[in-house]
Design a protein around this motif. Structure first.
Motif, PDB file in Angstrom:
ATOM      1  N   LEU A  81     122.971  41.670   7.464  1.00 29.77           N
ATOM      2  CA  LEU A  81     122.997  40.520   6.565  1.00 29.77           C
ATOM      3  C   LEU A  81     123.955  40.753   5.399  1.00 29.77           C
ATOM      4  CD1 LEU A  81     119.180  39.711   6.645  1.00 29.77           C
ATOM      5  CD2 LEU A  81     121.013  38.416   7.743  1.00 29.77           C
ATOM      6  N   TYR A  82     124.021  41.990   4.935  1.00 30.22           N
ATOM      7  CA  TYR A  82     124.981  42.329   3.879  1.00 30.22           C
ATOM      8  C   TYR A  82     126.406  42.096   4.367  1.00 30.22           C
ATOM      9  CZ  TYR A  82     127.596  45.135   0.506  1.00 30.22           C
ATOM     10  OH  TYR A  82     128.515  45.569  -0.446  1.00 30.22           O
ATOM     11  N   SER A  83     126.674  42.478   5.617  1.00 31.04           N
ATOM     12  CA  SER A  83     128.022  42.313   6.165  1.00 31.04           C
ATOM     13  C   SER A  83     128.410  40.847   6.282  1.00 31.04           C
ATOM     14  CB  SER A  83     128.127  42.983   7.538  1.00 31.04           C
ATOM     15  OG  SER A  83     127.489  42.229   8.541  1.00 31.04           O
ATOM     16  N   LYS A  84     127.406  39.962   6.254  1.00 34.86           N
ATOM     17  CA  LYS A  84     127.661  38.524   6.339  1.00 34.86           C
ATOM     18  C   LYS A  84     127.727  37.854   4.969  1.00 34.86           C
ATOM     19  CE  LYS A  84     127.952  38.213  10.803  1.00 34.86           C
ATOM     20  NZ  LYS A  84     129.200  37.768  11.457  1.00 34.86           N
ATOM     21  N   GLY A  85     127.704  38.651   3.915  1.00 36.69           N
ATOM     22  CA  GLY A  85     127.939  38.103   2.586  1.00 36.69           C
ATOM     23  C   GLY A  85     126.729  37.973   1.691  1.00 36.69           C
ATOM     24  N   PHE A  86     125.549  38.348   2.169  1.00 40.24           N
ATOM     25  CA  PHE A  86     124.344  38.244   1.343  1.00 40.24           C
ATOM     26  C   PHE A  86     124.173  39.498   0.482  1.00 40.24           C
ATOM     27  CE2 PHE A  86     123.285  35.563   5.040  1.00 40.24           C
ATOM     28  CZ  PHE A  86     122.899  34.400   4.402  1.00 40.24           C
ATOM     29  N   SER A  87     123.647  39.315  -0.723  1.00 40.60           N
ATOM     30  CA  SER A  87     123.176  40.451  -1.515  1.00 40.60           C
ATOM     31  C   SER A  87     121.796  40.842  -0.996  1.00 40.60           C
ATOM     32  CB  SER A  87     123.085  40.082  -2.996  1.00 40.60           C
ATOM     33  OG  SER A  87     124.370  39.949  -3.545  1.00 40.60           O
ATOM     34  N   ILE A  88     121.482  42.128  -1.096  1.00 40.76           N
ATOM     35  CA  ILE A  88     120.254  42.641  -0.492  1.00 40.76           C
ATOM     36  C   ILE A  88     119.393  43.349  -1.526  1.00 40.76           C
ATOM     37  CG2 ILE A  88     119.289  44.241   1.202  1.00 40.76           C
ATOM     38  CD1 ILE A  88     120.672  41.809   2.466  1.00 40.76           C
ATOM     39  N   THR A  89     118.123  42.944  -1.599  1.00 40.07           N
ATOM     40  CA  THR A  89     117.111  43.660  -2.371  1.00 40.07           C
ATOM     41  C   THR A  89     116.039  44.152  -1.403  1.00 40.07           C
ATOM     42  OG1 THR A  89     117.472  42.334  -4.371  1.00 40.07           O
ATOM     43  CG2 THR A  89     115.367  43.483  -4.179  1.00 40.07           C
ATOM     44  N   ILE A  90     115.735  45.437  -1.481  1.00 34.76           N
ATOM     45  CA  ILE A  90     114.719  46.037  -0.607  1.00 34.76           C
ATOM     46  C   ILE A  90     113.470  46.335  -1.427  1.00 34.76           C
ATOM     47  CG2 ILE A  90     114.139  47.939   0.950  1.00 34.76           C
ATOM     48  CD1 ILE A  90     116.421  46.322   2.054  1.00 34.76           C
ATOM     49  N   LEU A  91     112.343  45.774  -1.019  1.00 34.36           N
ATOM     50  CA  LEU A  91     111.049  46.173  -1.575  1.00 34.36           C
ATOM     51  C   LEU A  91     110.500  47.285  -0.689  1.00 34.36           C
ATOM     52  CD1 LEU A  91     109.356  42.699  -2.274  1.00 34.36           C
ATOM     53  CD2 LEU A  91     110.901  44.017  -3.743  1.00 34.36           C
ATOM     54  N   HIS A  92     109.922  48.306  -1.311  1.00 38.99           N
ATOM     55  CA  HIS A  92     109.414  49.431  -0.524  1.00 38.99           C
ATOM     56  C   HIS A  92     108.294  50.126  -1.275  1.00 38.99           C
ATOM     57  CE1 HIS A  92     109.446  52.675   2.411  1.00 38.99           C
ATOM     58  NE2 HIS A  92     110.388  52.023   3.074  1.00 38.99           N
ATOM     59  N   THR A  93     107.380  50.699  -0.513  1.00 35.56           N
ATOM     60  CA  THR A  93     106.360  51.550  -1.124  1.00 35.56           C
ATOM     61  C   THR A  93     106.995  52.891  -1.483  1.00 35.56           C
ATOM     62  OG1 THR A  93     105.723  52.442   1.030  1.00 35.56           O
ATOM     63  CG2 THR A  93     104.554  50.477   0.277  1.00 35.56           C
ATOM     64  N   ASN A  94     106.380  53.603  -2.408  1.00 31.89           N
ATOM     65  CA  ASN A  94     106.822  54.971  -2.687  1.00 31.89           C
ATOM     66  C   ASN A  94     106.517  55.881  -1.503  1.00 31.89           C
ATOM     67  OD1 ASN A  94     107.844  55.334  -5.601  1.00 31.89           O
ATOM     68  ND2 ASN A  94     106.069  53.987  -5.836  1.00 31.89           N
ATOM     69  N   PHE A  95     105.451  55.582  -0.802  1.00 28.91           N
ATOM     70  CA  PHE A  95     105.109  56.317   0.414  1.00 28.91           C
ATOM     71  C   PHE A  95     106.242  56.137   1.436  1.00 28.91           C
ATOM     72  CE2 PHE A  95     103.182  56.024   4.711  1.00 28.91           C
ATOM     73  CZ  PHE A  95     102.781  57.339   4.840  1.00 28.91           C
ATOM     74  N   ASN A  96     106.773  57.259   1.919  1.00 29.21           N
ATOM     75  CA  ASN A  96     107.831  57.255   2.931  1.00 29.21           C
ATOM     76  C   ASN A  96     109.076  56.482   2.493  1.00 29.21           C
ATOM     77  OD1 ASN A  96     106.703  58.910   4.855  1.00 29.21           O
ATOM     78  ND2 ASN A  96     106.021  57.279   6.207  1.00 29.21           N
ATOM     79  N   LYS A  97     109.374  56.518   1.212  1.00 32.13           N
ATOM     80  CA  LYS A  97     110.535  55.741   0.768  1.00 32.13           C
ATOM     81  C   LYS A  97     111.828  56.363   1.280  1.00 32.13           C
ATOM     82  CE  LYS A  97     110.907  57.916  -3.819  1.00 32.13           C
ATOM     83  NZ  LYS A  97     110.828  57.636  -5.272  1.00 32.13           N
ATOM     84  N   PRO A  98     112.779  55.522   1.662  1.00 30.31           N
ATOM     85  CA  PRO A  98     114.058  56.040   2.172  1.00 30.31           C
ATOM     86  C   PRO A  98     114.898  56.624   1.046  1.00 30.31           C
ATOM     87  CG  PRO A  98     114.134  53.650   2.021  1.00 30.31           C
ATOM     88  CD  PRO A  98     112.728  54.053   1.671  1.00 30.31           C
TER      89      PRO A  98
END
Length: 463
Positions: A36-53
């Motif tokens: 989706l980023y490659s198609k021009g969208f800005s990206i926000t990722i919500l994530h838990t602290n558990f197993n965070k990338p």
């Protein structure tokens, strides 16, 4: 990663994505985010602290950490990270996460210094997110990280429970090896593996399915040619728009979202092996086996004459830290013919010319990756969707063999010989090579996945 300009996204928009915090779910969600980023969208990722990338691998994304920010919250801290604790953690987040998610989304929607939000994309297992999105009039799409053909099987869990199928065992049911009347492709022993908590899983799946139907769209990490009949059935039962734009990982170089450090020394070892000679063994990021099964794997690999690469994830063997329960003299027996590592760059291993077959747990990501590289499979499914995936690999597509008797050395040796040495293996390799070609065609301009991705971009841009 360079962002491609796309006139269809002329007005800059933002997408918020919320993956489930387990490796098999994080990988496809971040791959989708890259798409989706490659198609021009800005990206926000919500994530838990558990197993965070590792966020430094994704400098083009904005990360927000939610749900388990309080280190003193015993609800989260006391849950084990694997086994039954995984399901318990997912249940807990679904029960307790609505208020905090709503608060975070309100903050994101109010930001004046960032592009406006087009939609929320969540893992389908985050079923609680639909009501939150509805309360904010925010379109929610879901990512389903398993196969299409698993969908009706999951929907049938309450039925299987009512019929008593999920409580059967090898010792108390004479038809354990028989076909399930409602789904003749499957055996009773396959569906027993789906869940150890039939009532809880049934309720959870019902909630998930209801909220998928209420969503604005479903994104699948698969391609049309692999599951066309399942896609047709789904479209009849689910009016929700569906997008089959996978396999996600083929759009970009190997993913860097691994939660475990990859051992890259094995690539130079593979370089020294003959073409299509290596048996690659990996049971993925979550499966666990007993100590006796671990020893049977070791004996089976030691008894064949082929080189092998064996991934033994720390904690994979119940009661062991790593490989301390290997049979006596195992390393002396196999010498440099065998390599054991804690984790591997799997996509590169499967793409390597030396890799001849993949002994796998048949998680959907691993199954897709094997198909994409044309590598035949040996199937040892453990739980959830894996037994269903394995049946399709062995009995429908006929691109692998099932170890029907579980993990025991004689069956292991026979399975490896069938795939690597017998005429059956040559036929399997031809069939999976044809599927590999279909993958490539689907991703080319005008192909089914290529078009589905463009349709998804247009759809999101219409919100």
């Amino acid at each position: 990663m360079e962002k491609q300009t796309d006139t269809k996204v002329a007005c800059h928009r933002r997408i918020i994505l919320f993956p489930l915090p387990y490796q098999g779910h994080i990988n496809p969600m971040l791959q989708l985010a890259n798409l989706l980023y490659s198609k021009g969208f800005s990206i926000t990722i919500l994530h838990t602290n558990f197993n965070k990338p590792k966020t430094s691998n994704y400098p083009h994304f904005t990360f927000r950490f939610i749900l388990d920010n309080d280190p003193h919250d015993e609800r989260y801290s006391k849950l084990p990270s694997q086994g039954l604790g995984s399901f318990a953690r997912i249940i807990l987040f679904n029960e307790c996460g609505a208020d905090e998610l709503r608060h975070q989304l309100e903050l994101e929607l109010s930001k004046k210094d960032e592009p406006p939000v087009s939609c929320l994309v969540t893992d389908a297992l985050w079923h609680f997110t639909q009501s939150v999105a509805d309360s904010l009039s925010l379109p929610r799409l879901v990512l389903r990280t398993s196969s299409l053909f698993c969908f009706p099987i999951y929907a049938s869990i309450p039925l299987f429970h009512d019929l008593g199928y999920l409580n059967l065992s090898e010792n108390n049911h004479s038809d354990y090896e028989a076909s399930v009347p409602e789904y003749p492709l499957l055996k009773f022993k396959d569906i027993v593996k789906i869940t150890s908590n039939p009532q809880g899983m049934g309720d959870f799946v019902t909630n998930m399915l209801n909220q998928m139907k209420a969503s604005s769209g479903i994104i699948w990490n698969t391609f049309k040619e692999l599951e066309e009949s399942s896609l047709e059935t789904l479209s009849q039962d689910f009016p929700t728009p569906s997008f089959t734009l996978g396999p996600f990982h083929k759009y970009f170089p190997a993913s860097s979202s691994s939660l475990i450090e990859q051992d890259r020394t094995i690539i130079s070892w593979l370089d020294k092996q003959p073409p299509k000679s290596v048996v690659y063994v990996s049971y993925g990021s979550g499966a666990r086996i007993t100590e006796s099964e671990f020893q049977e794997v070791a004996h089976g690999l030691a008894n064949i004459s082929l080189p092998f690469l064996w991934v033994v994830r720390p904690g994979m063997v119940t009661g062991s830290e790593w490989v301390e329960s290997l049979p006596e003299n195992f390393k002396e027996r196999v010498g440099d013919r065998g390599r054991i590592v804690k984790w591997s760059p799997q996509q590169e291993v499967l793409a390597h010319p030396a890799t001849g077959c993949f002994w796998t747990h048949n998680g959907w990501n691993s199954t897709l990756e094997s198909i994409c590289e044309g590598v035949p499979m040996i199937c040892s499914p453990c739980y959830v969707d894996q037994p269903v995936n394995a049946r399709y690999v062995s009995d429908v597509w006929k691109i692998g063999v099932m170890l029907e008797d579980g993990i025991e050395r004689v069956g292991i040796e026979m399975g490896i010989k069938r795939v690597m040495m017998d005429k059956e293996g040559e036929e399997i390799r031809e069939r999976i090579s044809c599927l590999k070609e279909k993958v490539n065609v689907s991703l080319d301009e005008g192909g089914s996945s290529f078009q589905s991705l463009n349709n998804l971009v247009d759809y999101i841009s219409s919100f």
